[in-house]
Write a protein that holds these residues in place. Structure first.
Motif, PDB file in Angstrom:
ATOM      1  N   LEU A   1       0.819  -1.206   0.000  1.00 35.14           N
ATOM      2  CA  LEU A   1       0.000   0.000   0.000  1.00 35.14           C
ATOM      3  C   LEU A   1       0.856   1.261   0.000  1.00 35.14           C
TER       4      LEU A   1
ATOM      5  N   GLU B   1      -0.275  11.484   8.734  1.00 36.63           N
ATOM      6  CA  GLU B   1       0.184  10.188   8.254  1.00 36.63           C
ATOM      7  C   GLU B   1       1.452  10.291   7.415  1.00 36.63           C
TER       8      GLU B   1
ATOM      9  N   ALA C   1      -7.630  -2.675   0.423  1.00 39.44           N
ATOM     10  CA  ALA C   1      -7.620  -2.590   1.884  1.00 39.44           C
ATOM     11  C   ALA C   1      -7.357  -1.173   2.374  1.00 39.44           C
ATOM     12  N   ASP C   2      -7.694  -0.933   3.630  1.00 39.74           N
ATOM     13  CA  ASP C   2      -7.464   0.353   4.281  1.00 39.74           C
ATOM     14  C   ASP C   2      -6.190   0.270   5.121  1.00 39.74           C
ATOM     15  N   LEU C   3      -5.283   1.203   4.911  1.00 41.63           N
ATOM     16  CA  LEU C   3      -3.987   1.184   5.582  1.00 41.63           C
ATOM     17  C   LEU C   3      -4.123   1.251   7.100  1.00 41.63           C
ATOM     18  N   GLY C   4      -5.047   2.078   7.579  1.00 43.28           N
ATOM     19  CA  GLY C   4      -5.213   2.201   9.020  1.00 43.28           C
ATOM     20  C   GLY C   4      -5.661   0.908   9.670  1.00 43.28           C
ATOM     21  N   PHE C   5      -6.626   0.234   9.041  1.00 43.47           N
ATOM     22  CA  PHE C   5      -7.135  -1.028   9.593  1.00 43.47           C
ATOM     23  C   PHE C   5      -6.041  -2.091   9.639  1.00 43.47           C
TER      24      PHE C   5
END
Length: 458
Positions: free
Chosen positions: A124, A277, A360-364
């Motif tokens: 990512l 971030e 996908a979500d980087l934070g998750f």
């Protein structure tokens, strides 16, 4: 079917059962240390720099000191177990040997959480940074290309991974020297510099609990020493080289993190970022302008490629170890490529799972990694006590210090960091563990059949 094993066996035979094959021993201490450092990614200090700066109130170096302290005790426990059990599987193998196959599976399942998600984080980040540099190309194209290239390199063999690591770590080393020189030069003309500020904080998040919260996040930076232990069956003289490499990689990586975060907070003594971030970009701009910002992007992407390369290699070998003992399908995960002597199906499986990085979500994903790592770290610390004192009946003051006190401190510190994670992380992590226990119940027909154990005998 359960297999018997001898915990004191040092090497597998030239031929293994069922045509499973033998991993090629090609790595010495320098290559193992390099593998660990590339996995840790020296520049990963800047990945979470903005977030941890705000969480800790401008005390990132102090948070790293706490994390390093906990990791040194844990790395020592890994080194002790790696000397006793020089085999692929890492915490999975150590916990299985000490506490039995069932608990060993849970430790391995926890490791899968961070090992499966860490390559996705790197993919990512590669897509985000390269897409920003080349906006005409969508991020998903960079992500997909990286997944394919990394998977192919891992199938070709571990020697190719080690050679690629040399180039990657060299690029990061050059950047670190450049950043240090430009950062010091920028401070020399800025008047008075408060050298204690990175440890005393800026007052925005007072209290030691905030530092601990930051330290828990930074555990992600120290997965490299665990990765070294997964290569025990590909190391020369594994009983000596792997323990040494584990400790060297941990201490070296930790000192690099502390030094870089200390310099960064002196160069940019603020927690006011354009984007938290990517807070490191504000630091680079303050230290060296557009040149250093561009250089950082290139070096960081190279580091992310290296971390993806090594993390995929590590998780494929954990899948190989679990397939070899029959917990995962042996015909697929427990066999090696006759040509390359690598766990080809396990490597391909990790590549397929990594495709979730396209959506996908980087934070998750980031939230999941620390949970699995700290579970595994805690299990290994306890394994030292069980293996040497309870099972091995080591006695005396030296044994108490080496096999009870020191791993006990490591366990308490990792447990402290684990409880500092967010409630959301603990909940999702608990769900992951429940799924693993459910799968184990299926494999063992409701725990009525014994969990297969890894055959370590010649």
């Amino acid at each position: 079917m359960s297999r018997s094993h001898d915990a004191n066996t040092a090497h597998r035979g030239e031929e293994s059962h069922g045509g499973e094959g033998q991993l090629r021993r090609a790595l010495g201490v320098p290559s193992l240390v390099l593998f660990g450092l590339v996995y840790m990614v020296p520049l990963t200090v800047f990945t979470t720099y903005g977030i941890v700066t705000q969480v800790s109130g401008g005390r990132v170096p102090l948070a790293y000191v706490i994390t390093l302290l906990a990791m040194v005790f844990t790395a020592r426990s890994y080194a002790k177990m790696a000397h006793e059990l020089p085999f692929s599987g890492s915490a999975y193998t150590y916990t299985q040997n000490s506490f039995g196959a069932g608990i060993g599976f849970v430790a391995g399942w926890a490791l899968l959480l961070d090992y499966l998600f860490l390559p996705m984080i790197n993919y990512l980040v590669i897509g985000i940074y390269l897409s920003a540099a080349f906006p005409m190309v969508p991020a998903w194209a960079f992500v997909l290309t990286a997944i394919v290239l990394v998977t192919v390199l891992n199938i070709i063999g571990i020697v190719s991974v080690a050679r690629a690591n040399i180039v990657i770590i060299a690029a990061q080393a050059i950047f670190i020297v450049t950043f240090a020189a430009l950062g010091i030069a920028s401070m020399s003309g800025s008047g008075t510099v408060d050298l204690s500020a990175p440890f005393t904080g800026d007052g925005s998040a007072p209290g030691f609990g905030n530092v601990m919260a930051g330290a828990a996040i930074l555990c992600l930076s120290f997965l490299g020493f665990d990765a070294v232990s997964t290569l025990s069956e590909e190391a020369k003289d594994a009983k000596r080289s792997v323990p040494r490499a584990i400790v060297i990689a941990t201490v070296t990586g930790g000192l690099i993190y502390i030094a870089l975060s200390f310099l960064a907070q002196l160069v940019y003594p603020s927690n006011d970022f354009a984007d938290v971030e990517s807070g490191a970009l504000d630091v680079m701009s303050a230290a060296g302008g557009e040149f250093l910002t561009t250089f950082f992007t290139a070096a960081y992407v190279a580091g992310a490629c290296g971390s993806a390369l090594t993390s995929q290699a590590s998780v494929s070998r954990i899948l190989f170890a679990m397939g070899r003992d029959g917990v995962l399908p042996n015909r697929l995960f427990g066999r090696l490529s006759p040509r390359f002597h690598t766990p080809i199906f396990a490597t391909l499986a990790v590549g397929v799972v990594s495709l979730f990085a396209l959506a996908a979500d980087l934070g998750f994903i980031s939230e999941m990694v620390s949970f699995g790592a700290l579970i595994a770290f805690s299990a290994v610390n306890l394994s030292v006590i069980k293996h040497f004192v309870i099972d091995g009946k080591r006695r005396g003051s030296s044994a108490i210090a080496n096999y009870i006190v020191l791993p006990g401190i490591g366990f308490c510190l990792t447990l402290w960091l684990w409880t500092s994670l967010s409630p959301r992380t603990l909940l999702i992590g608990a769900i992951w563990l429940a799924l693993g226990i459910g799968y184990l119940a299926f494999v063992t027909r409701g725990f009525r059949r014994p969990t297969p154990t890894l055959d370590l005998a010649d």
